[in-house]
Write an enzyme that holds these catalytic residues in place. Structure first.
Site, mmCIF file in Angstrom:
data_model
loop_
_atom_site.group_PDB
_atom_site.id
_atom_site.type_symbol
_atom_site.label_atom_id
_atom_site.label_comp_id
_atom_site.label_asym_id
_atom_site.label_seq_id
_atom_site.Cartn_x
_atom_site.Cartn_y
_atom_site.Cartn_z
ATOM 1 C CG ASP A 148 -20.128 65.003 15.150
ATOM 2 O OD1 ASP A 148 -19.820 64.317 14.161
ATOM 3 O OD2 ASP A 148 -21.281 65.416 15.361
ATOM 4 C CD GLU B 36 -23.359 66.397 9.176
ATOM 5 O OE1 GLU B 36 -24.084 65.705 8.466
ATOM 6 O OE2 GLU B 36 -23.204 66.200 10.396
ATOM 7 N NE ARG C 89 -23.871 57.581 13.611
ATOM 8 C CZ ARG C 89 -25.059 58.191 13.514
ATOM 9 N NH1 ARG C 89 -25.111 59.502 13.376
ATOM 10 N NH2 ARG C 89 -26.172 57.518 13.565
ATOM 11 C CG MET D 155 -21.740 62.533 9.448
ATOM 12 S SD MET D 155 -22.420 61.361 10.632
ATOM 13 C CE MET D 155 -23.830 60.760 9.720
HETATM 14 O O1 F6P Z 1 -23.736 61.720 16.166
HETATM 15 C C1 F6P Z 1 -23.442 62.908 15.519
HETATM 16 C C2 F6P Z 1 -23.817 62.794 14.070
HETATM 17 O O2 F6P Z 1 -23.089 61.744 13.513
HETATM 18 C C3 F6P Z 1 -23.620 64.101 13.320
HETATM 19 O O3 F6P Z 1 -22.336 64.277 12.833
HETATM 20 C C4 F6P Z 1 -24.666 63.980 12.234
HETATM 21 O O4 F6P Z 1 -25.093 65.243 11.796
HETATM 22 C C5 F6P Z 1 -25.775 63.262 12.912
HETATM 23 O O5 F6P Z 1 -25.194 62.491 13.928
HETATM 24 C C6 F6P Z 1 -26.602 62.390 11.997
HETATM 25 O O6 F6P Z 1 -27.634 61.844 12.730
HETATM 26 P P1 F6P Z 1 -28.641 60.722 12.243
HETATM 27 O O7 F6P Z 1 -27.990 59.405 12.487
HETATM 28 O O8 F6P Z 1 -29.838 60.933 13.102
HETATM 29 O O9 F6P Z 1 -28.892 60.952 10.789
#
Ligand code: F6P
Length: 342
Positions: free
Chosen positions: A127, A221, A275, A169
């Site tokens: 982020d 989001e 990610r 995200m």
């Molecule tokens: O690490 C931050 C993030 O990638 C945010 O952008 C996102 O809202 C969140 O993690 C999602 O988390 P999880 O993997 O718990 O769904």
């Protein structure tokens, strides 16, 4: 000296680069030994460990995720949690911790430092919303993946004369959307920092269609229409009090179709794709330099600090500077984007 290493919160590309650099330099330059704590703060809380030697880390640079595993466990919220971390460290002969994480993980590190535990941080998050550092590793990779996706969505959008809505995200900060929107030449980019006017977005979309193009819309989001409320799944809050966000792309789609009944749209949620997988060269280098800097801090006894990128240098800054306030998109950056959008 024996160092415990952990990765907490949402994973991101580049975590393994930090682990590798820290272990290689710590072992070779300072004779440190390492213990891997598994699954974020759950590791030191429950004594979950894994071997961490130069042999284990030597080839992990291009590997996505984290070899240590991650979780959103919060020891501060667990009865006697801080004392359990302290006693695990004592039992394992761990003198200091290297905590690699974002706002939440480093917030815990800040608290542990205040409680007298020796800890150094390395900032990560796709982020890019941590203060005191210009960029966090993981962000460059996430933006590259989003831009590649937008380039592909734009061509199929053009073939079918559709408006393509791309959800990325970014809970409270719209850095991923901002950079993706600029690099993918999106017509509209919507971020949490600037609640949007649906009528204005519809007018832009109509203008793009009228000149024969397929609108490309990038939305964070956490972006909301003016006066709107956070859209989430209704799932339980995590240990740091976060809701699970979902659905802003569809809400935008409904609002646009109400205003432009002939509009054909498709929504793509990129979510966790951003990610996953191998880090870009930029993130491999930033992660590596963060790991090296954290080891220097430990060797010099500079605890309670975090490796931060300031300009082109990686320097140690107080952990508290990074966790006090989120770094959000500025009006000036939105103004820049506005000149090349629409
Ligand atoms: O690490 C931050 C993030 O990638 C945010 O952008 C996102 O809202 C969140 O993690 C999602 O988390 P999880 O993997 O718990 O769904």
């Amino acid at each position: 000296m024996r160092i415990g290493v952990l990765t907490g919160g949402g994973d991101c590309p580049g975590l393994n680069a930090v682990i590798r650099a820290a272990v290689l330099k710590g072992t070779e330059a300072h004779g440190f030994e390492f213990v891997g704590f598994r699954d974020g703060w759950k590791g030191p809380l429950e004594g979950l460990t894994t071997e961490l030697t130069p042999e284990v880390v030597r080839h992990i640079l291009p590997v996505g995720g984290t070899i240590l595993g991650s979780s959103r466990t919060n020891p501060v919220k667990v009865e006697g949690g801080i004392e359990r971390v302290r006693s695990t460290m004592a039992e394992l002969g761990v003198d200091a911790l290297l905590a690699i994480g974002g706002e939440d993980t480093l917030g815990v590190a800040t608290r542990l430092h205040a409680e007298g535990i020796k800890v150094v941080g390395a900032p990560k998050t796709i982020d890019n919303d941590l203060s005191a550092t210009d960029y966090t590793f993981g962000f460059d990779t996430a933006v590259q993946i989003a831009v590649d996706a937008c380039d592909r969505l734009a061509t199929t959008g053009a073939s079918h004369h559709r408006a393509m809505i791309v959800e990325v995200m970014g809970r409270h900060a719209g850095w991923i959307a901002l950079h993706t929107g600029m690099a993918a030449s999106a017509h509209v980019t919507l971020v949490p920092e600037a609640p949007y006017d649906l009528d204005a977005v519809a007018a832009t979309v109509k203008g793009v269609l009228d000149r024969g193009e397929a609108p490309l819309i990038v939305i964070s989001e956490g972006a909301l229409p003016a006066g709107g409320e956070v859209v989430h799944t209704g799932a339980e809050l995590d240990a740091f009090g976060h809701v699970q966000l979902k659905g802003v792309g569809e809400i935008l789609e409904r609002g646009l179709v109400e205003r432009l009944p002939d509009l054909a749209t498709r929504v793509t949620v990129l979510g966790h794709l951003l990610r996953g997988g191998t880090p870009t060269a930029y993130d491999r280098i930033l992660g590596t330099r963060s790991g090296l800097s954290a080891i220097t801090a430990i060797a010099e006894g500079n605890f309670g600090t975090m490796a931060a990128l300031v300009g082109t240098e990686v320097v140690q800054v107080p952990l508290a500077d990074a966790t006090g306030e989120l770094k959000v998109v500025t009006p000036a950056r939105l103004d820049e984007l506005a000149h090349v959008s629409g």
